[in-house]
Write a protein that holds these residues in place. Structure first.
Motif, mmCIF file in Angstrom:
data_model
loop_
_atom_site.group_PDB
_atom_site.id
_atom_site.type_symbol
_atom_site.label_atom_id
_atom_site.label_comp_id
_atom_site.label_asym_id
_atom_site.label_seq_id
_atom_site.Cartn_x
_atom_site.Cartn_y
_atom_site.Cartn_z
ATOM 1 N N PRO A 244 30.640 -121.726 95.508
ATOM 2 C CA PRO A 244 29.375 -122.449 95.661
ATOM 3 C C PRO A 244 29.183 -123.430 94.505
ATOM 4 N N ARG A 263 31.684 -133.664 105.684
ATOM 5 C CA ARG A 263 32.453 -132.558 106.244
ATOM 6 C C ARG A 263 32.853 -132.888 107.674
ATOM 7 N N LEU A 272 26.403 -133.578 104.637
ATOM 8 C CA LEU A 272 25.541 -132.452 104.319
ATOM 9 C C LEU A 272 24.743 -132.720 103.053
ATOM 10 N N SER A 273 23.548 -132.171 103.018
ATOM 11 C CA SER A 273 22.757 -132.187 101.789
ATOM 12 C C SER A 273 23.109 -130.950 100.982
ATOM 13 N N PRO A 274 23.734 -131.097 99.821
ATOM 14 C CA PRO A 274 24.238 -129.923 99.093
ATOM 15 C C PRO A 274 23.121 -129.123 98.433
ATOM 16 N N GLY A 275 23.281 -127.820 98.453
ATOM 17 C CA GLY A 275 22.395 -126.921 97.739
ATOM 18 C C GLY A 275 23.198 -126.072 96.771
ATOM 19 N N SER A 277 23.895 -123.030 96.829
ATOM 20 C CA SER A 277 24.763 -122.041 97.468
ATOM 21 C C SER A 277 25.795 -122.659 98.405
ATOM 22 N N THR A 278 25.831 -123.989 98.502
ATOM 23 C CA THR A 278 26.781 -124.649 99.396
ATOM 24 C C THR A 278 28.212 -124.427 98.899
ATOM 25 N N GLU A 279 29.058 -123.901 99.762
ATOM 26 C CA GLU A 279 30.444 -123.639 99.389
ATOM 27 C C GLU A 279 31.330 -124.835 99.729
ATOM 28 N N LYS A 281 34.726 -126.606 100.902
ATOM 29 C CA LYS A 281 35.806 -126.307 101.832
ATOM 30 C C LYS A 281 36.908 -127.345 101.693
ATOM 31 N N ASP A 284 36.722 -131.361 102.467
ATOM 32 C CA ASP A 284 35.412 -131.957 102.165
ATOM 33 C C ASP A 284 35.597 -133.202 101.314
ATOM 34 N N SER A 348 17.298 -127.484 94.937
ATOM 35 C CA SER A 348 17.125 -126.314 95.794
ATOM 36 C C SER A 348 15.757 -126.317 96.464
#
Length: 609
Positions: A244, A263, A272-275, A277-279, A281, A284, A348
């Motif tokens: 993350p 992605r 994607l809007s990253p947070g 906890s975003t993992e 991949k 990406d 967040s």
């Protein structure tokens, strides 16, 4: 003067000084008052907490919710669009329509909220007409303040005065009791601003020149973002895969901030809007804002398993369909002031990244996440358009100054606008008819807006300005303490002894002046709480009707035209209008004197002494 009165006056002086310094916050001071007064034996606990059961407090909370419903359904923004169409290319027509529209909308919702709604509209129209915002922002704030003089529910001081009359055993004010005075002052204000707008023509040195509506490229230039963007693909052997973002510490270790993640899915690509906890991949593509220089970009990419990818636009403007930017500023009561972005967990909490900060019109180049935010700071946020639109509904903490030309404003519940107007009309009819108490009429309107999905419970709770409510609840015990210790009687005797021989008109003028002066240092709500009992007791002392005196306090409480800190309404337009302190003094002091003359002449005429 007895010892208890000396103690209450001392405590009042300390509270006023703390209000003026805004340290600690006004609501904190109000809670301290609620604690100290019963502990010192001046009043009991029941009196100290009586404000929580006051119908006016519940009514004010309900009005915040109704105003939020008008914003979420787009009623307020549609009014701005209508204003732009009707004004055409005429600055004079724009100024007149702007003041009438702001005052009309402010008569049924918070004037601070109304001004916040109209600021981006005015900035957009001013750019199109090539008119300086300085010539329009102060008329907007004046109209916002005058809106508090148009109806009983337009502003909290009116409801405070109404409640004090009923507490003293008199009938309260009617829904339109203040309307004749408000309309006369509004007409005077329109004429006055048309004549004095030339005083606001010259911008301060260094002000930006007028320009058309800004684009994403304008924001990139103004915040010195060019060259900071990086587009890096995550290789299959990258050590970042499966981890993350919060574990990578890219901000602290590498001076980089992930503002988006491209992605690939089976049926297409998504940003994607990253947070936290975003993992990450494999495959990406990370969109990075590098705010600190990299020591060796090539070595870093090799170590992290990243491949540079071609950039097709300056600072990801090629992603404008998914990723947007907006400028937001912090209003005076924002809960973000004094905190860092890191402490707030900004990404967040709001789903957006802060990539720029301007203070006193200059962009800061240091690490923004550790910079403590100040009032009037302008933040540049980047993220999904949906999250940016959501900031428009959080006017307590943010004021969206401008949205770039790449977006059209869309209200989240635009289809429910007719129902919001229906609920508002129902409240007004019930209040005018007097079939139910005002507080029940407002609560019925809130329930109707919820039933018609004009707003949800979360947005309803967020819309309530709890600081204002706690301030009212905390200041009401002062009025009770002053009555019990003889402070009200002492103030009345001093006022009558000073100007009583000059007649009731002189007393009204003195009441207006004293109320307006106190309003320079404390909120208009707290001013009304303190002055309403004095006004009513003064009328009883000289054997006159209490209504002219109470109405004078209500009107004077809204006459906060003289300084930029007299009201949040003035403070909001200070930055967008490029004003100095002296601009408000130059325009506001003469107008306050004119309003006092109108008040002293009209109030006894319609409400005989």
């Amino acid at each position: 003067m007895n010892p208890q009165l000396i103690w209450v006056l001392t405590l009042l002086a300390v509270a006023v000084a703390l209000f003026a310094a805004n340290r600690p916050r006004m609501d904190v001071v109000a809670v301290l008052v609620m604690v100290i007064l019963p502990l010192s034996g001046v009043i009991d606990v029941q009196d100290a907490l009586a404000g929580f059961s006051d119908p006016s407090v519940v009514l004010i909370a309900a009005l915040f919710v109704i105003g939020e419903g008008l914003v979420r359904t787009g009623v307020a923004f549609r009014l701005g669009g209508w204003l732009a169409r009707r004004a055409g290319s005429s600055e004079t027509r724009l100024l007149v329509l702007l003041m009438l529209a702001a005052a009309g909308l402010g008569s049924v919702m918070s004037s601070t909220g109304v001004v916040a709604i109209f600021i981006p509209v005015v900035l957009s129209i001013a750019s199109r007409l090539r008119v300086s915002p300085r010539r329009l922002m102060m008329p907007l704030s004046v109209a916002g303040l005058i809106s508090g003089m148009l109806t009983l529910v337009a502003t909290a001081p009116n409801l405070v005065v109404h409640s004090e009359l009923r507490r003293a055993g008199y009938d309260g004010l009617g829904f339109f009791s203040l309307t004749p005075f408000g309309l006369a002052i509004l007409l005077l204000g329109v004429v006055y601003m048309l004549l004095t707008r030339r005083w606001l023509s010259s911008p301060p040195a260094g002000a930006d020149a007028l320009r058309s509506r800004r684009t994403l490229l304008d924001l990139v230039r103004d915040y010195h973002l060019a060259g900071r963007e990086r587009r890096l693909r995550v290789r299959d052997d990258s050590p970042l895969i499966g981890r993350p973002l919060q574990e990578l510490h890219l901000r602290t270790l590498h001076g980089a901030n992930v503002v988006g993640i491209e992605r690939q899915y089976r049926f297409g690509r998504e940003v994607l809007s990253p947070g936290a906890s975003t993992e990450i991949k494999a495959g990406d593509v990370l969109l990075l804002d590098v705010f600190a220089p990299l020591e060796d970009p090539h070595a870093l990419c090799e170590r992290l398993g990243l491949d540079p990818r071609r950039l097709r636009g300056s600072f990801f403007t090629d992603q404008s369909r998914e990723v947007g930017m907006a400028e937001v500023t912090l209003p005076p009561d924002s809960t973000l002031i004094g905190k860092t972005l890191l402490e707030l967990a900004f990404r967040s909490q709001y789903g957006l990244n802060v990539i720029g900060l301007r203070r006193e019109r200059e962009p800061l180049q240091d690490n923004l996440v550790e910079e403590r935010l100040r009032f009037a700071d302008t933040l540049l946020v980047i993220g999904p358009w949906k999250a940016i639109r959501q900031l428009q509904t959080q006017q307590r903490d943010f004021l969206v100054l401008s949205l770039p030309a790449e977006i059209d404003e869309v209200a989240p519940a635009a289809s429910q606008a007719p129902f919001a107007l229906l609920a508002l009309g129902l409240m007004v009819v019930l209040m005018i008819g007097g079939w139910v108490p005002n507080v029940l009429a407002a609560l019925i309107a809130c329930l109707a807006m919820g039933a018609f999905r004009c707003l949800d419970m979360d947005s309803a709770y967020r819309s309530i300005h709890w600081q204002s409510l706690i301030l009212i609840v905390g200041m009401l015990p002062f009025a009770l303490a002053l009555q019990k210790t003889g402070g009200i009687e002492l103030a009345v005797q001093a006022l009558v002894g000073l100007v009583g021989d000059a007649g009731p008109y002189a007393i009204l003028a003195s009441l207006f002046t004293l109320t307006a002066l106190i309003g320079l240092f404390v909120s208009n709500t707290a001013t009304a709480v303190l002055m309403a009992p004095v006004a009513i007791a003064t009328a009883e002392q000289i054997g006159a009707s209490p209504y002219p005196f109470a109405l004078t306090v209500a009107l004077a409480s809204s006459a906060a035209f003289m300084t930029p800190v007299s009201s949040p309404v003035n403070t909001l337009v200070l930055g967008p209008g490029q004003y100095r302190f002296g601009d408000f003094v130059k325009v506001g002091v003469p107008f306050t004197l004119l309003v006092m003359v109108v008040t002293v002449l009209m109030v006894p005429w319609l409400f005989p002494l």
